[in-house]
Write an enzyme that holds these catalytic residues in place. Sequence first.
Site, PDB file in Angstrom:
ATOM      1  N   HIS A 172     -24.269 -42.498  12.302  1.00 54.00           N
ATOM      2  CA  HIS A 172     -23.718 -42.166  13.621  1.00 54.00           C
ATOM      3  C   HIS A 172     -22.649 -43.205  13.902  1.00 54.00           C
ATOM      4  O   HIS A 172     -22.954 -44.346  14.226  1.00 54.00           O
ATOM      5  CB  HIS A 172     -24.797 -42.172  14.716  1.00 54.00           C
ATOM      6  CG  HIS A 172     -24.231 -41.844  16.067  1.00 54.00           C
ATOM      7  ND1 HIS A 172     -24.403 -40.611  16.657  1.00 54.00           N
ATOM      8  CD2 HIS A 172     -23.434 -42.555  16.900  1.00 54.00           C
ATOM      9  CE1 HIS A 172     -23.751 -40.596  17.818  1.00 54.00           C
ATOM     10  NE2 HIS A 172     -23.158 -41.759  17.980  1.00 54.00           N
ATOM     11  N   ASP A 218     -25.253 -30.503  13.971  1.00 46.37           N
ATOM     12  CA  ASP A 218     -25.731 -31.379  15.044  1.00 46.37           C
ATOM     13  C   ASP A 218     -26.263 -30.557  16.213  1.00 46.37           C
ATOM     14  O   ASP A 218     -26.176 -30.974  17.371  1.00 46.37           O
ATOM     15  CB  ASP A 218     -24.634 -32.344  15.511  1.00 46.37           C
ATOM     16  CG  ASP A 218     -25.206 -33.543  16.242  1.00 46.37           C
ATOM     17  OD1 ASP A 218     -26.443 -33.707  16.268  1.00 46.37           O
ATOM     18  OD2 ASP A 218     -24.409 -34.316  16.804  1.00 46.37           O
ATOM     19  N   HIS A 235     -20.825 -36.014  12.083  1.00 48.01           N
ATOM     20  CA  HIS A 235     -20.128 -35.427  13.232  1.00 48.01           C
ATOM     21  C   HIS A 235     -18.841 -36.153  13.591  1.00 48.01           C
ATOM     22  O   HIS A 235     -18.715 -36.698  14.684  1.00 48.01           O
ATOM     23  CB  HIS A 235     -21.049 -35.328  14.451  1.00 48.01           C
ATOM     24  CG  HIS A 235     -21.855 -36.571  14.769  1.00 48.01           C
ATOM     25  ND1 HIS A 235     -21.305 -37.827  14.836  1.00 48.01           N
ATOM     26  CD2 HIS A 235     -23.168 -36.730  15.032  1.00 48.01           C
ATOM     27  CE1 HIS A 235     -22.253 -38.702  15.135  1.00 48.01           C
ATOM     28  NE2 HIS A 235     -23.392 -38.053  15.257  1.00 48.01           N
ATOM     29  N   HIS A 246     -31.097 -31.215  14.550  1.00 45.49           N
ATOM     30  CA  HIS A 246     -32.206 -31.729  15.369  1.00 45.49           C
ATOM     31  C   HIS A 246     -33.183 -30.598  15.627  1.00 45.49           C
ATOM     32  O   HIS A 246     -32.850 -29.622  16.300  1.00 45.49           O
ATOM     33  CB  HIS A 246     -31.681 -32.278  16.699  1.00 45.49           C
ATOM     34  CG  HIS A 246     -30.753 -33.429  16.513  1.00 45.49           C
ATOM     35  ND1 HIS A 246     -31.188 -34.735  16.437  1.00 45.49           N
ATOM     36  CD2 HIS A 246     -29.407 -33.471  16.329  1.00 45.49           C
ATOM     37  CE1 HIS A 246     -30.149 -35.532  16.228  1.00 45.49           C
ATOM     38  NE2 HIS A 246     -29.053 -34.789  16.156  1.00 45.49           N
ATOM     39  N   LYS A 276     -30.883 -42.511   7.922  1.00 47.01           N
ATOM     40  CA  LYS A 276     -30.009 -42.351   9.075  1.00 47.01           C
ATOM     41  C   LYS A 276     -29.784 -43.675   9.771  1.00 47.01           C
ATOM     42  O   LYS A 276     -30.747 -44.371  10.107  1.00 47.01           O
ATOM     43  CB  LYS A 276     -30.701 -41.364  10.028  1.00 47.01           C
ATOM     44  CG  LYS A 276     -29.913 -41.027  11.238  1.00 47.01           C
ATOM     45  CD  LYS A 276     -28.823 -40.048  10.928  1.00 47.01           C
ATOM     46  CE  LYS A 276     -27.781 -40.146  12.023  1.00 47.01           C
ATOM     47  NZ  LYS A 276     -26.941 -39.000  12.132  1.00 47.01           N
ATOM     48  N   HIS A 328     -26.948 -31.521   9.192  1.00 42.33           N
ATOM     49  CA  HIS A 328     -27.277 -32.399  10.338  1.00 42.33           C
ATOM     50  C   HIS A 328     -27.899 -31.535  11.435  1.00 42.33           C
ATOM     51  O   HIS A 328     -27.200 -30.824  12.139  1.00 42.33           O
ATOM     52  CB  HIS A 328     -26.005 -33.083  10.861  1.00 42.33           C
ATOM     53  CG  HIS A 328     -26.257 -34.061  11.964  1.00 42.33           C
ATOM     54  ND1 HIS A 328     -25.684 -35.320  11.983  1.00 42.33           N
ATOM     55  CD2 HIS A 328     -27.002 -33.991  13.092  1.00 42.33           C
ATOM     56  CE1 HIS A 328     -26.067 -35.955  13.074  1.00 42.33           C
ATOM     57  NE2 HIS A 328     -26.875 -35.167  13.776  1.00 42.33           N
TER      58      HIS A 328
HETATM   59  N1  OTD Z   1     -25.598 -36.098  19.704  1.00 45.36           N
HETATM   60  N2  OTD Z   1     -27.308 -35.330  21.055  1.00 45.36           N
HETATM   61  C1  OTD Z   1     -28.253 -35.698  20.140  1.00 45.36           C
HETATM   62  C2  OTD Z   1     -27.899 -36.252  18.972  1.00 45.36           C
HETATM   63  C3  OTD Z   1     -26.513 -36.226  18.627  1.00 45.36           C
HETATM   64  O1  OTD Z   1     -25.393 -38.101  17.826  1.00 45.36           O
HETATM   65  C4  OTD Z   1     -26.109 -37.135  17.566  1.00 45.36           C
HETATM   66  O2  OTD Z   1     -26.517 -36.924  16.421  1.00 45.36           O
HETATM   67  C5  OTD Z   1     -29.645 -35.450  20.458  1.00 45.36           C
HETATM   68  O3  OTD Z   1     -29.882 -34.904  21.532  1.00 45.36           O
HETATM   69  O4  OTD Z   1     -30.519 -35.761  19.635  1.00 45.36           O
HETATM   70  C6  OTD Z   1     -25.996 -35.568  20.842  1.00 45.36           C
HETATM   71  O5  OTD Z   1     -25.160 -35.307  21.711  1.00 45.36           O
HETATM   72 ZN    ZN Z   2     -27.248 -35.408  15.700  1.00 45.09          ZN
HETATM   73 ZN    ZN Z   3     -25.149 -38.884  15.928  1.00 47.66          ZN
END
Ligand code: OTD
Ligand code: ZN
Ligand code: ZN
Length: 345
Positions: free
Chosen positions: A136, A247, A174, A15, A99, A13
């Site tokens: 999520h 994450d 997460h 970003h 997702k 996971h």
């Molecule tokens: N959580 N920030 C972000 C994504 C995640 O839920 C998530 O996957 C982001 O900035 O893309 C966060 O706190």
């Molecule tokens: Zn995330």
């Molecule tokens: Zn998330």
Amino acid sequence: MTRITLPRPDDWHLHLRDGAMMRAVLPETTRDFARALIMPNLVPPVVTAAQATAYRDRILAAMPEGADFQPLMTLYLTEETEAADLRAAAESGLITAVKLYPAGATTNSASGVSDFTRVKPVLETMAEIGLPLCVHGEVTDPTVDIFDREAVFIDRVLDPIRREIAGLRVVMEHVTTRDAVDYVRAGGSDLAATITTHHLVINRNHILAGGIRPHYYCLPVAKREEHRRALVTAATSGEAAFFLGTDSAPHLDSAKLMPCGCAGCFTATNTLSILAEVFEAEGALERLEGFASRHGPGFYGLPVNEDRVTLEKGEPVSYPAAIATEDGPVTVFDPMMPLHWRVVA
Ligand code: OTD
Ligand code: ZN
Ligand code: ZN
């Protein structure tokens, strides 16, 4: 033990963003990881196979010299997603998962799903072809307390979906609560969970007690200490249903340090050192390999990486407090403890 070698880990996971941010953060992941499941919450989101192909190509073009890294792509599920596009993307090998963001649950999730009955045909196709749904898991109902949104999601959304769509493979992303850990444990081989680096380290006091610390603010928000302990126990248990998804979610400091700051912890840089420290403290160093390198590929039906990484224990390692991007600094997650394990090869 002062030295451990494990198959090169994967991050299930991640970003990576796009443009200048991607160029800055990508080397932080390719240094230690062989593969990562790339989150599709760009602006606009990665919704179609064509967008995922273009995004994958931008990632590959930004790879640091000599890196050996494979981005595993995902599509962002919307109420308009077409089962045929998704099936073609899966069968061509372009995507590894889909997702699901409940609309409004987290950063850039406005195009997510509000009415779950509208995605049922797509979920049925996914169950048929064995394509995992990464979830999520938070309700967005404003009347539900933010600290309860994960537990309520299980009862109101996730469990009904899993009962209705037999055979749907789900990763609860997460996880932050004992409730989620218990639910995943009882879920059988079609259910797994990722656990982040930062949720193994912080509880909600770290965000809010003695001053507000925006760099510890992420979604799902960190919960009470008893929940953090449940996550540590799950991660270090050796159970195949739990694996690493950092994450790691970079935001410019200027976007975090403001009256309404962005959610996300940036952990790509020091994740392996932190994990080794956490697992050692639990007397479970030998189980780091399962969590970081084996259980994820096991769930996704992919081979374990043949390359190896070695970590060595010694004097405390220091990491930069922030990494630079063309647009400003991104603060690296501070685990508030000395880290003694460094990746040496
Ligand atoms: N959580 N920030 C972000 C994504 C995640 O839920 C998530 O996957 C982001 O900035 O893309 C966060 O706190
Ligand atoms: Zn995330
Ligand atoms: Zn998330």
